[in-house]
Design a protein around this motif. Sequence first.
Motif, PDB file in Angstrom:
ATOM      1  N   ASN A  14       0.848  -1.187   0.000  1.00  0.00           N
ATOM      2  CA  ASN A  14       0.000   0.000   0.000  1.00  0.00           C
ATOM      3  C   ASN A  14       0.890   1.245   0.000  1.00  0.00           C
ATOM      4  O   ASN A  14       1.508   1.572   1.000  1.00  0.00           O
ATOM      5  N   LEU A  49      -0.175  -0.662  -4.770  1.00  0.00           N
ATOM      6  CA  LEU A  49      -1.359   0.187  -4.804  1.00  0.00           C
ATOM      7  C   LEU A  49      -0.877   1.620  -4.646  1.00  0.00           C
ATOM      8  O   LEU A  49      -0.318   1.980  -3.613  1.00  0.00           O
ATOM      9  N   VAL A  68      -1.286  -0.697  -9.362  1.00  0.00           N
ATOM     10  CA  VAL A  68      -2.729  -0.499  -9.362  1.00  0.00           C
ATOM     11  C   VAL A  68      -2.948   0.923  -8.862  1.00  0.00           C
ATOM     12  O   VAL A  68      -2.621   1.241  -7.719  1.00  0.00           O
ATOM     13  N   ALA A  70      -5.071   4.157  -7.703  1.00  0.00           N
ATOM     14  CA  ALA A  70      -6.343   4.549  -7.102  1.00  0.00           C
ATOM     15  C   ALA A  70      -7.094   5.417  -8.113  1.00  0.00           C
ATOM     16  O   ALA A  70      -6.483   6.157  -8.885  1.00  0.00           O
TER      17      ALA A  70
END
Length: 82
Positions: A14, A49, A68, A70
Amino acid sequence: MSTQDDVGLRVGVNLLWCRPGRVGGSEDYLVRQLAGLASAAPDITARLLVPPGFAAAHPGLEQRFELVTADRQLRLVDHYNE
């Protein structure tokens, strides 16, 4: 059936806190560490992410990891000081 031995280690990272150009030296350090991870441990598959703009700011990571993004700029909320 697939096992960890068949696919290696898969991790998710993250990085939504890491806003390009806004977090200072920690961003540079993080990018260097991730590049080192890709070189030192190619059997690790990482999915990152990331906030919008991160992939454009660090195109080398996009070549080594799945990024990935947001779907919008996220805002951190300080619930302790409301």
